[in-house]
Structures are given as C-alpha cells and as structure tokens.
Scaffold this motif. Sequence first.
Motif, short mmCIF file in Angstrom:
data_model
loop_
_atom_site.label_atom_id
_atom_site.label_comp_id
_atom_site.label_asym_id
_atom_site.label_seq_id
_atom_site.Cartn_x
_atom_site.Cartn_y
_atom_site.Cartn_z
N VAL A 110 0.84 -1.20 0.00
CA VAL A 110 0.00 0.00 0.00
C VAL A 110 0.88 1.25 0.00
CG1 VAL A 110 -1.67 1.32 1.35
CG2 VAL A 110 -1.94 -1.14 1.11
N GLU A 111 1.97 1.20 0.75
CA GLU A 111 2.85 2.36 0.85
C GLU A 111 3.77 2.50 -0.38
OE1 GLU A 111 2.49 0.06 3.14
OE2 GLU A 111 1.89 1.01 5.02
N GLN A 148 2.87 2.00 -5.53
CA GLN A 148 2.60 3.09 -6.47
C GLN A 148 3.78 4.05 -6.56
OE1 GLN A 148 0.05 3.33 -8.71
NE2 GLN A 148 1.44 4.92 -9.44
N VAL A 149 4.47 4.24 -5.44
CA VAL A 149 5.67 5.10 -5.45
C VAL A 149 6.74 4.49 -6.36
CG1 VAL A 149 7.54 6.02 -4.01
CG2 VAL A 149 5.18 6.02 -3.13
N ILE A 179 6.20 2.45 -8.87
CA ILE A 179 5.73 2.57 -10.26
C ILE A 179 6.04 3.97 -10.79
CG2 ILE A 179 3.66 2.69 -11.72
CD1 ILE A 179 2.49 0.41 -9.95
N ALA A 180 5.74 4.98 -9.98
CA ALA A 180 6.02 6.36 -10.39
C ALA A 180 7.52 6.52 -10.70
CB ALA A 180 5.59 7.33 -9.29
N VAL A 207 8.66 4.63 -14.02
CA VAL A 207 8.14 5.30 -15.23
C VAL A 207 8.92 6.60 -15.46
CG1 VAL A 207 6.12 6.42 -16.26
CG2 VAL A 207 5.85 4.23 -15.09
N PRO A 230 2.67 8.97 -17.17
CA PRO A 230 1.61 7.94 -17.14
C PRO A 230 0.91 7.75 -18.49
CG PRO A 230 1.45 9.33 -15.19
CD PRO A 230 2.55 9.90 -16.03
N ALA A 244 -3.31 -6.10 -4.17
CA ALA A 244 -2.84 -4.71 -4.27
C ALA A 244 -2.25 -4.47 -5.66
CB ALA A 244 -1.80 -4.42 -3.19
N VAL A 291 -5.27 -4.65 -8.43
CA VAL A 291 -6.17 -3.49 -8.44
C VAL A 291 -5.41 -2.24 -8.90
CG1 VAL A 291 -5.98 -2.61 -6.07
CG2 VAL A 291 -8.17 -2.52 -7.24
N THR A 292 -4.13 -2.16 -8.55
CA THR A 292 -3.31 -1.05 -9.02
C THR A 292 -3.22 -1.06 -10.54
OG1 THR A 292 -1.99 -0.92 -6.99
CG2 THR A 292 -0.94 -0.12 -9.00
N ALA A 294 -6.55 -0.15 -12.16
CA ALA A 294 -6.84 1.28 -12.04
C ALA A 294 -5.95 2.09 -12.99
CB ALA A 294 -6.65 1.74 -10.59
N LEU A 295 -4.69 1.69 -13.12
CA LEU A 295 -3.79 2.39 -14.04
C LEU A 295 -4.29 2.24 -15.48
CD1 LEU A 295 -0.22 1.47 -12.71
CD2 LEU A 295 -1.43 3.65 -12.48
N VAL A 314 -12.74 -0.94 -10.14
CA VAL A 314 -12.79 -0.17 -11.40
C VAL A 314 -14.23 -0.05 -11.93
CG1 VAL A 314 -12.10 -0.17 -13.84
CG2 VAL A 314 -10.37 -0.45 -12.05
N SER A 370 -4.94 1.31 -2.61
CA SER A 370 -4.04 0.99 -3.74
C SER A 370 -4.63 1.49 -5.05
CB SER A 370 -3.80 -0.52 -3.83
OG SER A 370 -3.13 -0.99 -2.70
N LYS A 418 -4.59 5.34 -5.19
CA LYS A 418 -3.24 5.86 -5.45
C LYS A 418 -2.90 5.76 -6.94
CE LYS A 418 -0.94 5.37 -0.99
NZ LYS A 418 0.27 4.90 -0.29
N ALA A 419 -3.28 4.63 -7.54
CA ALA A 419 -3.01 4.45 -8.97
C ALA A 419 -3.76 5.50 -9.80
CB ALA A 419 -3.40 3.04 -9.39
N TRP A 454 -2.14 9.01 -9.32
CA TRP A 454 -0.87 9.18 -10.03
C TRP A 454 -1.11 9.27 -11.54
CZ3 TRP A 454 1.49 5.62 -13.47
CH2 TRP A 454 2.74 6.03 -13.93
N GLY A 503 3.30 8.07 -0.16
CA GLY A 503 3.55 6.81 0.54
C GLY A 503 2.68 6.58 1.76
N PHE A 504 1.54 7.29 1.85
CA PHE A 504 0.74 7.16 3.07
C PHE A 504 0.20 5.73 3.25
CE2 PHE A 504 -2.87 8.28 0.26
CZ PHE A 504 -3.90 7.49 0.76
#
Lengths: 278, 347
Positions: free
Chosen positions: A45-46, A49-50, A52-53, A56, A63, A83, A86-87, A90-91, B58, B95, B98-99, B102, B333-334
């Motif tokens: 969770v923390e 995504q960081v 991935i950023a 990239v 993105p 996690a 779903v990431t 969503a992306l 989604v 999660s 966050k995606a 970003w 990063g929360f």
Amino acid sequence: MSGQEGHGSKSKVDESVLVVDTSFGSTVGMLGHEPRVETDSKSHVEHLQVNIATVVADAGLAPADLDTIVVGLGPAPFTGLRAGIVTAKALAYATGAKLLGQDILMPQARFAYRQALNQRGTTSHTDQPDQAGMKTRILSLAVNDARRHQLYFRLYDDFGQADHGGRPLTPMDIDYPDAIANRLAGIVDEYTASDQPVQVVISGHGARRYEDNWRALLPEALVSGESFLDSGAAGLALMVESARSREPDGPEGETVEPLYLRRPDVSVPNPLKHVVKS
Amino acid sequence: MSEPVVLGIESTCDETAAALIQGDRLLSNVVASSMDQHARYGGVIPEIASRAHAESFVPVVSRAFLEADMDLTQVDAIAVSAGPGLAGCLAVGVSGAKALAWAANKPLYGINHVIGHIAVTQLQFGPFPDDTLALIVSGGHTSLLHVGDISRQVDVVGSTLDDAAGECFDKIARLLGFPYPGGPHIDRHARLGNPKAIQVPQGLTKGRAGAEHPYDFSFSGVKTAVARWIEGQEAAGREIPVDDVCASLADSVATVLTRKAMAACRRFDSDTLVVGGGFSANSQLRARLQEAGGQEGIKVRIPRIELCTDNGAMVAMLGVNLVKAGIGPSSPGFSIDSAMPMDTIVM
Ligand SMILES: [Zn+2]
C-alpha cells in the motif's frame, strides 16, 4: 543481462510496457529497464505506487505514455496479490493502456528450463540424444510459496519447441510439498517406464525451502529458489513475452483476475438459537 | 472560482463505493455491496469482502464517472477512506485510489471514514455551525465527537468501551435466529412490541460508572442480559415474545444514545447534533433523537438512509471540505490505518 534475450518476442522497441507483479514481494519495471524489487510483501500500500512512479519517470515517461501494462496474477497469497492487480487495473482504466494478466508459473517454468539447458551447455534438448538414442526430457516444476507449509505449483514440459507457451502437465494447484513430490515422482515413473529419460527442474520461491522433501523422492532433481523476477530486466522481458504469447485476439481480451487457488478461511456458524420460526 | 469536484472512494468494510461531488452537489453515488456473500456466515468475512472490492473497484469508479457524465481529468482531487476499517479491504481501495491519482496527476487525500459520516450530512443540511456535536453509530463505532472544524479539528467526547451499538443488535439478532444482517429485523419487530416488557440494562448511565463516563457507552451487558432472559423463559417453558424483546432492546439502546448525545450537546453548548453511521438507519433511534432534540431546542440532522450507510459521497464530501480549506494532500507513501483514531481527519 539484457532485456533482448526473450526468444520469439514480438516486442516493438518503441512500445512502453509496464510490468507489475506482487506475487512475491513486489517487482515493478518498464520493459527494457531494470525493475525495482521489494521483498517485503506487507508494504504494498505504501511502496507499490511510489515504485511505479519512479520506474516510469526513470524511463523518461509520463503515465499517459504507457501502452501496455502486464500484471502478475499469482498464484500467490491474497492481500499483496490484490494490491498489485487493483493497481494495474486502475492504471489501465485511467491511462487507457492495454491490460494483460500473466500467471507467474509459466514464465518461471520457462526460466528454469532455460537455466537447465544452459547448465548442460546446450540450447535445445532436441540435439542431444543419450546413449539409448532417447532425448532427455526436461520437466519443469514451477512453484511459489503459499505459506502455511504449502506451495502453489504447476508442472510443464517441452519449452524447447514452444515459443507459444509450454505444455502444462498438471493444472495449477496448491498443496503440501510431499504431496507435490509424490505426484511428480509418479509422472517421472511413467516416462522412465517407457524408456524416456527425464530431468526434473524445480524452481521458484519456496523450492529450496523444501529441498529435503524433493530429494526424498526425486534425488536427481535440480532445485533452485530463484524466481525469474529476480533476474532483472530479463525477468520483465520473460513476463511480457509470456503474456504476449497467450494474448487473446478478441477485442474484450480475457478477464484479469487474481489466481487465489485457496478458499477464504470461513466456516458457517451454527445459529445460537432458533427462537424465530419464520 | 467554481466549486471543487472530488471523487470519493470507500472500501472499509463490505461496500465498494464511489461518488462525485461538486461543492455540495452530489453528481453520482455508486455502491456495490458484498453483503449477500456474508449472510450465510453471520458476519462480514474480511477475505470475501476484500476479494469483492478488488473485483468491483474499477467498475464502481467508472460507473460513478458515467453517471456524472464526467471523466477523471475533470476532478480537482480524489479522496479515499484510509481507515478505520478492515485492513485487507482498505488496502484495495487505497491501492486503487493511489493508482488513479498518479495516473491522472490529481492530489489524493487518505481520509478518516468516521469523519466522512459526519461530513456527508452537509449534502442534506448545509455547513456546520460552530460547536457541532456528532453521534456516530454503526456496526463498528459508537462515538460522540465535537466538531470544531471538520477539516482541522475533531475531538472525541466519548465512545463505547466495548461493543458498538450495531454490533450489540447483530449479536442479539443472531440469538433470536434472524438472518444476517439482523438490525432491520429487530427494527421491524420492535415496532410491534412493548418497549417496557423486559428490563434491558442501560450501561454507564447510573451511579459511579455513569458519573465517570458521562459520554461513554457500554453495550456488552445488554447482550448478556437479553441472552439470560431468553434462557430463563425457555427453561420455564414459556414462548419467547420476540416483538417485546426487540422493542425493549431498541428502546434501551435508543434511550442511552439519545440521553448521552443530548448531555454532550448541553456540555458543549451546541445547538446542532449530526448523526451518521449505518445504525442511524434504526427507526427507534431516529424518532427518539428527533423527539429529544425538539424538547431541548437542538437541531438534529439525520441524513436519509442511503447517506447513513457506507458510501462514496461521505468520502468525497470530506474531500471537498479539505480542498476548500486548503489542506495539503496525503504523501504518496501514506499508509492505511485499520484503527485510525477518531481525531485524525486525514493521513
Ligand atoms: Zn461506516
């Protein structure tokens, strides 16, 4: 290592492909670049995504530049796996990138198969008949640690002749190492009974932990705890290559859902009382 | 400047939800519930709920945009419940959020779900006056909060020392053999029964415990007392008067909640009580609060049922407050916090 060694890859050089896998810890990277790997599966969770950023941005991309996202579907323990998926979903929704799902056992088996060939100093198993004139078959058992003393696994055959996926000899499943070894030994016996020499390769996270279990029934097996995703950019390339080799032609594609293989731990409680009759 | 547009995402328990709000205007509100899958187990199974969130995330978000006739580029910020709640469920929503944030380059707020229950009442009743009191009642929470500034300062006045009010209802519903969730069944039977038929304890209302905990709650004794009473009736071979049991239970719980909420309003000189959380759908509680508010000159703001239960609008509405107050977004990063303290508004 380079990202170019994928056999039969249809990759276009100018296509931006992001790989996200959370089947064991997490691996994220852009095809052709080194991935960021985290071994801790409790910090998705923390960090996911960081990371991935970061990958990239390090590739000089934004993105919106992503063309394809390849996401690992497991099989793997639940929370971390979800996690990642779903990431990725969503992306893909937010960027319009194409989303491909890939189980991690097939690339793992391919990886192990190639390692076994390298170890024998040959590039294909078809060119080396043994003394009886039979070619040694490589059976590749890919595993992932399922915790609770169990492994996710699948057995494959014949990667040498197949750029479009190996031939699975078993369904994907979860079991205890002794039970898996038993099943595998049974299959090996069938081959040897028909004079077919086989070499067994067992690989992936958790393979080494249960080395004694394998050795008891399969003393000659090659055992490696290395995951293909530990092999940097080459691992990403293998993941993408595997996903593309299975890519459906239809416009809707396939459903990208986690391979849990294990049911949630629940039991139906006994009602305490049946005061109400209705 | 036009009012900010915020996407709110909720996944703390068994509802996957997303909503779009512009200012105080609800543009869309989509809720997918996994409730039916939990019914046979008599309670929410975290792993089943988490799987459902991952499947619905989604589709629910895209439906919220579709219904609002908008896309992700048009929002000013995204807000997501970061706690309190079931860890595996929170992990999915955060999660995914966050995606999205970003990918669309939008600020993201990881907010407190419970404060969202307070904020959502603004959709129906407008902004908060100074010194608003809030009563949060659900399956997981029973709290009295003082709202100094919904974006900056929320303080705990009191909370349950053991079970939540909704949890107490669920347990007795099981005892009576009602299917899960039992709350609505108790509500319905309670309307037919005599609320004074059986003696149900009112925790922390009397004597020294009551004086030491004027705004705290205790409901664990309620279940024990009702269970004992039912056992006694059965041992004596008498039929259980289900309607009376429900009516007495509902009356006792509504009385305690109302009395303590009114006391807290007096203590903080507050003329407004906002009520939120799934249990505020309970009809006995709604009636009792309105009645007491009328007598005490306190405006009681209980939102319509679909805003009481978990939804994305509550998250989006708190997000709107944060954006308008100029509060900075959460760091990339929360974390999630399944036991997020009530006085934490945003991560
Ligand atoms: Zn809630």
